[in-house]
Design an enzyme around this catalytic site. Structure first.
Site, PDB file in Angstrom:
ATOM      1  N   LYS A   1       1.056  -1.319   0.095  1.00 24.87           N
ATOM      2  CA  LYS A   1      -0.025   0.135  -0.086  1.00 24.87           C
ATOM      3  C   LYS A   1       1.005   1.371   0.038  1.00 24.87           C
ATOM      4  O   LYS A   1       0.032   2.288   0.106  1.00 24.87           O
ATOM      5  CB  LYS A   1      -0.816   0.133   1.304  1.00 24.87           C
ATOM      6  CG  LYS A   1      -2.013  -1.033   1.222  1.00 24.87           C
ATOM      7  CD  LYS A   1      -3.025  -0.720  -0.063  1.00 24.87           C
ATOM      8  CE  LYS A   1      -4.404  -1.408  -0.051  1.00 24.87           C
ATOM      9  NZ  LYS A   1      -4.993  -1.278  -1.219  1.00 24.87           N
TER      10      LYS A   1
ATOM     11  N   SER B   1     -11.794  -4.931  -6.969  1.00 25.88           N
ATOM     12  CA  SER B   1     -10.826  -3.668  -6.879  1.00 25.88           C
ATOM     13  C   SER B   1      -9.472  -4.147  -6.899  1.00 25.88           C
ATOM     14  O   SER B   1      -8.851  -5.196  -6.080  1.00 25.88           O
ATOM     15  CB  SER B   1     -11.095  -2.865  -5.978  1.00 25.88           C
ATOM     16  OG  SER B   1      -9.960  -1.826  -5.750  1.00 25.88           O
ATOM     17  N   ALA B   2      -8.406  -3.429  -7.613  1.00 22.91           N
ATOM     18  CA  ALA B   2      -7.016  -3.703  -7.800  1.00 22.91           C
ATOM     19  C   ALA B   2      -6.544  -3.456  -6.212  1.00 22.91           C
ATOM     20  O   ALA B   2      -5.483  -4.570  -5.867  1.00 22.91           O
ATOM     21  CB  ALA B   2      -6.458  -2.925  -8.753  1.00 22.91           C
ATOM     22  N   CYS B   3      -6.968  -2.523  -5.569  1.00 21.46           N
ATOM     23  CA  CYS B   3      -6.355  -2.278  -4.207  1.00 21.46           C
ATOM     24  C   CYS B   3      -6.486  -3.289  -3.310  1.00 21.46           C
ATOM     25  O   CYS B   3      -5.797  -3.403  -2.388  1.00 21.46           O
ATOM     26  CB  CYS B   3      -7.042  -0.772  -3.897  1.00 21.46           C
ATOM     27  SG  CYS B   3      -7.193   0.237  -5.070  1.00 21.46           S
ATOM     28  N   ALA B   4      -7.413  -4.525  -3.628  1.00 25.04           N
ATOM     29  CA  ALA B   4      -7.497  -5.388  -2.675  1.00 25.04           C
ATOM     30  C   ALA B   4      -6.758  -6.795  -3.118  1.00 25.04           C
ATOM     31  O   ALA B   4      -6.686  -7.546  -2.349  1.00 25.04           O
ATOM     32  CB  ALA B   4      -8.905  -5.965  -2.462  1.00 25.04           C
TER      33      ALA B   4
END
Ligand SMILES: Cc1ncc(COP(=O)(O)O)c(C=O)c1O
Ligand SMILES: Cc1ncc(COP(=O)(O)O)c(C=O)c1O
Lengths: 153, 386, 386, 153
Positions: free
Chosen positions: A103, B321-324
């Site tokens: 992240k 989602s990519a973010c996950a």
């Protein structure tokens, strides 16, 4: 699989983000990122006496992106332009008590947003600071490809 | 548990009855099925009984079932194990809505000189039969596709695809991982050559799976060793796991009318509630879909932050989602359906299990609008368009 | 159970405490460790805790442990996974006392252009270091051997063999399956590159194993997919199994003094009792052997019939006789030690577990002489020699 | 793995084998098999009026080999030489209510032993019946090799 554990501070900022919105009387607005990549950020600042006296943000993105921008606005408010410019993503990640490695790019975006806002501010005053002129989103880290050095026997 | 669990596609609990059946095999009937002394007998018989249950669920013969350590291993065994017998065929075709385990298995073959091609899908995620017809040829070794897409739930034309593979002399492999608990399948009737089954997705224990291999299909083992499972899967049998998978398959078969019908009703209510939020849309086929799947996209906002907001409200879901994702890539399935990246990022996957209640659904419908507006208020793209 | 179980090498029950620790992960903590919502957290932490326990048992770093579906898979991963990175080396060396899982894995490599060579052993089953020194060269990719032979229990010179491999630039793989419950090992001190561990052989659940891969060793995965276990072993984690293996490893470590010492005493009494039967001899090293292993040959008679007679008397053992094997081949280990075929046929393998009692041993010593004379009375070779 | 389940009859014959030993006044003795291969058998018969009036055996081998020979001696006692010669392994396996497939070779050995005894009997009477002259043990079924048609990719 990467572990995705957010610190308490990240979750707190995500749940109660500070300084959300848009300054009506902004001196400059910086926009970075791209919804295509999953993260986009808009930062508006007010500058008085060479100091950032107010700041607001809007973020499209994951919890980490939201929390990072929120934290950054808190850290930047009241700082001189020179101090703000020196704010690094290390500072922000530190303020958040760490981020999952995967992240980290989201925190880069927040810092980029600030730079872009400063660029716009200087530009409105006739000063061109190309070093602050962030073009796109910081690149996603490259996908760690399944590296095969030949077929398995 | 007060949590509302709507992430069945990711993980399911083991049914109580299944666990009960497994327990004696950890301690009392701990023998090795290969032992010729008395302690080998009960485990051996139990393994064969389980094989029968698994076979029944898909109308196969017990001799056509090989137990593995899970869906991923079954997929690897199926897609790679048949290649040495189809040497002149150097093309592997998978669908563009396959799970990552299928995609990664196919990708790895490219370093061995294979070409991988992807069957395109239409805007509801259904494989394009016309394209399949053009792509599947005498170069093709294996054609792999899911019975239903795990993400958007769209049911695929399995029989048609299997027969296209057959006509070209290729073998078909169907991933039943996501559908076996919810949709009956007769592998013989469909003309399927190989099919992957996953125990945890049948509410059995993790660490077990099975591969159906039609009689006569030539295949070599992936894991070499003591020659268990008719030399197709070496390693001492995971007896409690196999017993659990057998029990799970049996119970799934018994409840094949009841459970999916209930889930379908709840699922429809959920879709209705969620798509009544402004600018929120169902992904996938509204009709031909897994009874437990609701994949919904909410414009202008991102899935991981929605997911976490729901999580903080005691609701578990997944997102495209990519973010996950570890890979930070948006769902290949959604992109293949023609969605834009930002639409894929804003998608949530709600998957029901047989224990979900009306209350669960109402809770989601209650909290979701607030989450969406809160995140939209924070979203620069939403405010730009205003 | 009134049975006398002396077949630990074939199968072991799961310890009660281990099963207790596993249970919540079937039903309550059923989440997927990859889930970012709350239900993924406890399974994820439990998997990492287990990794720590397994690492501790062999003094490795947790990051050096990959969970698999069992010893056989670990062996396949170790021996095949490193080859793509050692391309110019085309020789694989295993010992002549390796388990069939190692032999079959090595054999299968020959069709990929590899040469397999077998380290010879002396008459007590100990690998010949001089021969190893001559055989291991710059052509050698991997040298695999057991820490102790599973059949005759002879402990191998692991450190010496690992350093021979190192000197030649080859990688060492050590099969710890049979020894980990009984003998401590420090993989760093021994200079081992890879080591296979089996959960059931630690009194943990079947269907789980681990591979130790020393930091810096390049290896590719056997099973492709979702990228779990740092992309070295794809497939949703078998959480209850991994938790069980972790608990088993932890308890094994705690009892590493006590249990083996007790088994050793009982084992010595058993050997003494059995070898006092006329023309009955211990196979393997009398000193350097697994604390739980007694491998005894009884001249003129065959192992499967002895095994069944013992079974009818409520005693479970194994045999090196061909007649008890699917392949109808006599034990390769015993033949490699220079035993004649008929001697191998007449060998029984008694392996103790920590719950065996003096009474168990006395019962065997009591019934064995009768079984031997009954079968000898029926044996044409015994009567010829008379 | 092959399942190794013996029928009740096999186990009963294994536990209480009939006709164990050697006939003191045998008219012929047939020996087949080889301890190297794990199975060896010795069958002695007494013949009166063209009938096998007594028979005894000794077997080195697995439970299946012992039970099969025991069963065969029971089936053969009282039969004419012609009837005995026609006894097939199907008959013996049938009498035992089946054998695990992997164990069928053991029953072949028992039938071979009977043939060899008959050969010896005829030979002692000046008749050479080469068709009954069993040389070694029936071959073990070939090990089902791990058939690889090429390296796995
Ligand atoms: C020494 C050794 N290695 C490997 C194995 C293979 O173990 P598994 O069948 O559990 O995969 C065994 C099996 O007993 C063994 O004894
Ligand atoms: C459709 C489909 N196939 C295969 C798999 C792989 O299953 P596993 O990770 O249990 O091996 C999954 C995992 O969720 C899946 O959804």
């Amino acid at each position: 699989m990467e572990r995705l554990e957010y610190s308490k501070t990240v979750l707190e900022h995500f749940r109660n983000p500070r300084n959300v919105g848009e300054l009506e009387d902004a001196d400059a607005v910086g926009t970075v990122g791209n919804p295509v990549c999953g993260d986009m950020m808009e930062l508006s600042i007010r500058v008085e006496d060479n100091r950032i006296t107010d700041i607001k943000f809007r973020t499209f993105g994951c919890a980490s992106a939201i929390a990072t921008t929120s934290m950054l606005t808190e850290m930047v408010k009241g700082k001189t332009l020179e101090e703000a410019e020196k704010l690094s993503w290390d500072d922000v990640v530190g303020g958040l008590e760490g981020l999952p490695p995967v992240k980290v790019h989201c925190s880069l975006l927040a810092v980029d947003g600030l730079k872009k806002a400063l660029y716009e501010y200087y530009k409105s005053r006739g000063i061109i600071r190309e070093d602050l002129n962030i073009k796109g989103e910081s690149e996603h880290e490259e996908e760690e490809a399944v590296k095969e050095s030949g077929p398995l026997v | 548990m007060d949590r509302v669990y709507l992430d069945a596609a990711t993980s399911l609990p083991v049914r109580r009855e299944v666990l009960e059946e497994m327990l004696p095999f950890f301690t009392e009937h701990f023998g090795n099925p290969s032992s010729i002394h008395e302690l080998g007998r009960i485990p051996r018989e139990a393994v064969e009984r389980s094989r029968g249950h698994v076979a029944s669920l898909i109308s196969a013969d017990p001799s056509e079932i090989v137990f593995t350590s899970g869906a991923t291993e079954s997929i690897n065994l199926a897609m790679r194990g048949v290649l040495p017998f189809l040497k002149e065929r150097r093309k592997v075709i998978i669908s563009s809505v396959d799970h990552m385990s299928v995609r990664a298995t196919a990708s790895a073959l490219t370093s061995g000189g294979y070409v991988v091609e992807y069957l395109p899908v239409d805007d509801v995620g259904r494989i394009d039969i016309g394209a399949a017809e053009r792509m599947i040829d005498e170069e093709t070794a294996v054609v792999s596709f899911p019975f239903a897409s795990s993400e958007v739930g769209t049911v695929q034309p399995a029989g048609e695809l299997a027969s296209l593979a057959h006509s070209a002399g290729a073998l078909s492999h169907v991933d039943l991982t996501m559908s076996a608990l919810q949709m009956p399948v007769d592998v013989g009737e469909c003309g399927i050559d190989m099919a992957t089954l996953s125990s945890p997705d049948l509410m059995g224990p993790k660490g077990v799976g099975a591969l159906f291999i039609r009689k006569g299909v030539k295949i070599t083992s992936l894991i070499k060793g003591g020659g268990q499972e008719r030399n197709l899967r070496s390693g001492s049998e995971n007896v409690p796991g196999i017993v659990g998978m057998g029990a799970a398959a049996r119970i799934a078969g018994e409840r094949m009318e009841e459970d999916p019908a209930r889930m379908r009703v709840l699922r429809d209510r959920l879709i209705e509630g969620l798509t009544s939020i402004p600018e929120s849309y169902l992904n996938g086929d509204p009709e031909n879909r897994l009874p437990n799947n609701a994949n919904v996209r909410f414009s202008y906002i991102e899935g991981e932050s929605m997911l976490l907001m729901l999580d903080l409200n005691g609701i578990s879901v997944s997102t495209g989602s990519a973010c996950a994702q570890k890979t930070l890539e948006a769902s290949k399935t959604l992109l293949a359906m023609g969605l834009k990246h930002e639409e894929a990022h804003g998608s949530l996957i709600f998957t029901l299990n047989p224990t979900n209640t009306e209350h669960d659904i109402e809770k989601v419908i209650e909290v979701m609008p607030g989450i969406v507006s809160e995140l939209r208020a924070m979203s620069p793209i939403y405010n730009m368009k205003e």
